[in-house]
Design a protein around this motif. Structure first.
Motif, short mmCIF file in Angstrom:
data_model
loop_
_atom_site.label_atom_id
_atom_site.label_comp_id
_atom_site.label_asym_id
_atom_site.label_seq_id
_atom_site.Cartn_x
_atom_site.Cartn_y
_atom_site.Cartn_z
N THR A 114 0.78 -1.24 0.00
CA THR A 114 0.01 -0.03 -0.13
C THR A 114 0.81 1.36 0.06
O THR A 114 1.56 1.44 0.78
CB THR A 114 -1.06 -0.03 1.29
OG1 THR A 114 -1.75 -1.03 1.44
CG2 THR A 114 -1.78 1.08 1.42
N GLU A 116 0.52 5.26 0.15
CA GLU A 116 -0.24 6.37 1.05
C GLU A 116 0.18 7.86 0.67
O GLU A 116 1.27 8.09 1.10
CB GLU A 116 -0.50 6.00 2.59
CG GLU A 116 -1.46 6.98 3.08
CD GLU A 116 -2.01 6.64 4.70
OE1 GLU A 116 -2.56 5.78 4.72
OE2 GLU A 116 -1.20 7.02 5.49
N ARG A 157 -6.59 11.45 3.02
CA ARG A 157 -5.54 10.43 2.61
C ARG A 157 -6.34 9.67 1.22
O ARG A 157 -7.17 9.90 1.24
CB ARG A 157 -5.36 9.15 3.49
CG ARG A 157 -5.10 9.56 4.88
CD ARG A 157 -4.81 8.39 5.91
NE ARG A 157 -4.51 8.87 7.12
CZ ARG A 157 -3.53 9.16 7.73
NH1 ARG A 157 -2.21 9.40 6.65
NH2 ARG A 157 -3.12 9.63 9.11
N ARG A 159 -5.06 6.27 -0.87
CA ARG A 159 -4.17 5.15 -0.92
C ARG A 159 -4.21 4.28 -2.37
O ARG A 159 -5.48 4.33 -2.99
CB ARG A 159 -4.93 4.06 0.03
CG ARG A 159 -4.53 4.79 1.48
CD ARG A 159 -4.99 3.82 2.66
NE ARG A 159 -4.75 4.04 3.94
CZ ARG A 159 -5.24 4.00 5.06
NH1 ARG A 159 -6.68 3.30 4.93
NH2 ARG A 159 -5.08 4.51 6.24
#
Length: 591
Positions: A114, A116, A157, A159
């Protein structure tokens, strides 16, 4: 027209006046765990279910007499329809610099992990609904769109799960001026050991990770394990680390049902059970906790089969209304889609969710697909009526048994019916509770797993042993107590030795199923039968080595010599035996 013994409980409970009568007389039903399932039943069956009503004809007559005074047409108006919030281009004033939010992100990433992007931006108003944020991620000629979410305290955020090595760039789009046109880049390197990417359908009926590594789902269910507090949740993780399971079905929302009546430590929305909920304000701490557990499962090599909606609810999360449902889906999918070990299950027992019509599920599927640039698996789980798993957006069938006895035996027919992988997520549970779905013997649990595997599907484990502390694995997790997990681990070893994509059904005799890879690898499973010998008839020209597998005692016994054409093998005359025939020089396993 008045309500009476033939009226369905669910129809009566929709009428506030009739519901009040039910609450007065049938105190053992309303808000009880079994109410969800009894909503399908006529009142005469419900009153027969309650011992107090069954034994007291006077009380039963008084209930029906008062209920008869309620006209079926006197239903209170439904709540007002919530209007959808459209983020305004004037959310921030014109003097706020475009792209002025401070971005934080690493300069490098690894494939299938992931990435971010953290943006420190506006927090006024309600950023959960007032701000729209997304980013386009570009690699060469490819562009993927990931959606952002608000994580509280002025932090937004986005992602992303990079699926190719090399240079990536991104650029944001937002109605909030400070979050708009933020650009950057990063370099994606090779995957870390054990990172294989999301699971995809492969070869029509089986699964592989995005990098081609074969995935054989060996699942279990622990619906509410992430709602039990730190100590018990850590025990669950230790059990999964020591067990054979590489997939766990689990709910995003808390669950209210038998052996699961405790309140969760956190709630998904601002508010309280007493004062109600503000569905426009998710609680970031709740979802941070969930994603931490998902990441921990990923580190164990376990897929998180996330149930997005379910009916076992005393808080109102199963009936938020269409606008709130869509808003919740956008939020949770945007938060979690960049975790590689996520599967989406639109519902556990969709057909028990009275507040949602069929269109809801199609709309929800479209929302999930829009907010998930990485195309995770997507299914719908049933109670009594199968979802149409042949629909194009359904990637695999997620099946609950619809017959008390015959379940895994249908696996090959379901493959043919839907043309999709068959995952029997609920075939019953090993345990000793007083519910017919939850007191299978361990031998029967293992038999069903083998029966489905040989027929070309994947049957999941479940466990419901009574406990003084009400910690049953199927709901709260904790420790595994049954005898089936060790035997399922043995089955997993056998499955991993299968060549090709996995087991497919093969032409079989009328009384026993066989599966494998035709001309190369055969598994014949005898279940509860106990023959002393068996004749096999295969095409001549290929010689096979033969093994007798005791699926309960977990032994593999090679038979001497090789076999071709028509031949008879000696068997131990006890149940739960399989025979494996492997053509000489056939490779096993698969990447």
């Amino acid at each position: 027209m008045s309500y009476g013994p033939s009226s369905l409980l669910g129809d009566v409970l929709r009428d506030k006046r009739a519901e009040a009568v039910v609450r007065k007389h049938l105190t053992g039903i309303v808000n009880a765990p079994l109410e969800i399932q009894l909503r399908y039943a006529p009142l005469e069956q419900v009153t027969g279910f309650l011992e107090t009503m069954r034994a007291d004809p006077v009380a039963r007559a008084a209930f029906y007499a008062e209920l008869a005074t309620v006209d079926e047409t006197a239903v209170e108006p439904s709540r007002p329809t919530e209007a959808r919030t459209i983020p305004s281009p004037d959310y921030e004033p014109a003097d706020v610099p475009v792209g002025g939010a401070r971005p934080v992100h690493p300069p490098t990433a690894t494939r299938w992990s992931t990435f971010e992007l953290e943006l420190h931006g506006p927090a006024h108003g309600n950023p959960f609904t007032d701000v729209a944020l997304r980013a386009e991620f570009r690699h060469g000629d490819r562009t993927l769109t990931a959606h952002g979410f608000y994580d509280g305290d002025g932090v937004h955020r986005i992602r992303f799960l990079p699926d190719e090595e090399g240079a990536w760039s991104f650029r944001t789009t937002s109605n909030a001026r400070s979050l708009d046109a933020v650009a950057g880049d990063f370099t994606c390197g090779p995957p870390a050991p054990g990172d294989h990417g999301p699971v995809r359908v492969h070869g029509t009926y089986h699964f592989r990770h995005a990098d081609g590594t074969r995935h054989l789902p060996v699942g279990t269910t622990a619906y509410a394990w992430t709602h039990q507090g730190e100590e018990l949740e850590e025990r669950t993780l230790r059990s999964l680390a020591a067990g054979p399971f590489n997939k766990v079905r689990m709910c995003v929302f808390p669950k209210a049902y038998l052996f699961n009546t405790n309140e969760p430590p956190l709630y998904p929305f601002a508010g309280s059970p007493q004062e109600g909920w503000d569905f426009r304000r998710p609680v970031p701490a709740y979802f941070r906790h969930l994603e931490r557990r998902i990441a921990q499962l990923g580190a164990l090599g376990v897929e998180a089969d996330l149930i997005l909606f379910h009916p076992y609810d005393r808080w109102g999360f199963s009936d938020m209304g269409p606008v709130a449902d869509e808003r919740y889906l956008r939020y949770v999918v945007s938060r979690l889609a960049a975790y590689p070990n996520v599967w989406w299950s639109l519902a556990n027992e969709y057909d028990l969710m009275w507040a949602k019509d069929m269109d809801h599920w199609h709309r929800s599927a479209a929302t999930v697909k829009e907010c998930d640039p990485h195309g995770h698996l997507l299914g719908v789980h049933n109670c009594q009526e199968f979802w149409d798993n042949g629909i194009d957006w359904v990637t695999h069938s997620s099946v609950q048994r619809v017959d008390v006895y015959r379940t895994a035996e249908n696996t090959d027919a379901w493959r043919t019916r839907w043309g999709k992988p068959v995952v029997v997520d609920e075939c019953g549970y090993e345990g000793d509770i007083d519910q017919g779905w939850g007191n299978l013997t361990p031998q029967e649990m293992v038999r069903r797993c083998w029966e489905g595997a040989v027929r070309g599907g994947y049957v999941a484990h479940g466990e419901t042993y009574l406990a003084d502390d009400d910690v049953l694995w199927w709901s709260k997790g904790g420790e595994l107590k049954g005898e089936s997990p060790a035997r399922i681990a043995f089955l997993r070893d056998i499955l991993e030795e299968t060549p090709g994509d996995g087991i497919d059904p093969l032409p079989s005799d009328w009384d026993v199923p066989a599966g494998g890879v035709e001309g190369r690898y055969y598994l014949t499973y005898f279940g509860f039968m106990q023959p002393r010998r068996r004749t096999f008839a295969l095409a001549p020209g290929v010689r096979y080595e033969a093994e007798v597998i005791d699926t309960w005692n977990m032994t593999v016994t090679p038979l001497p010599g090789t076999y071709e054409g028509v031949f008879t093998l000696p068997l131990p005359a006890r149940p739960y035996i399989a025979v494996r025939l492997v053509a000489r020089a056939v490779e096993t396993g698969g990447r």
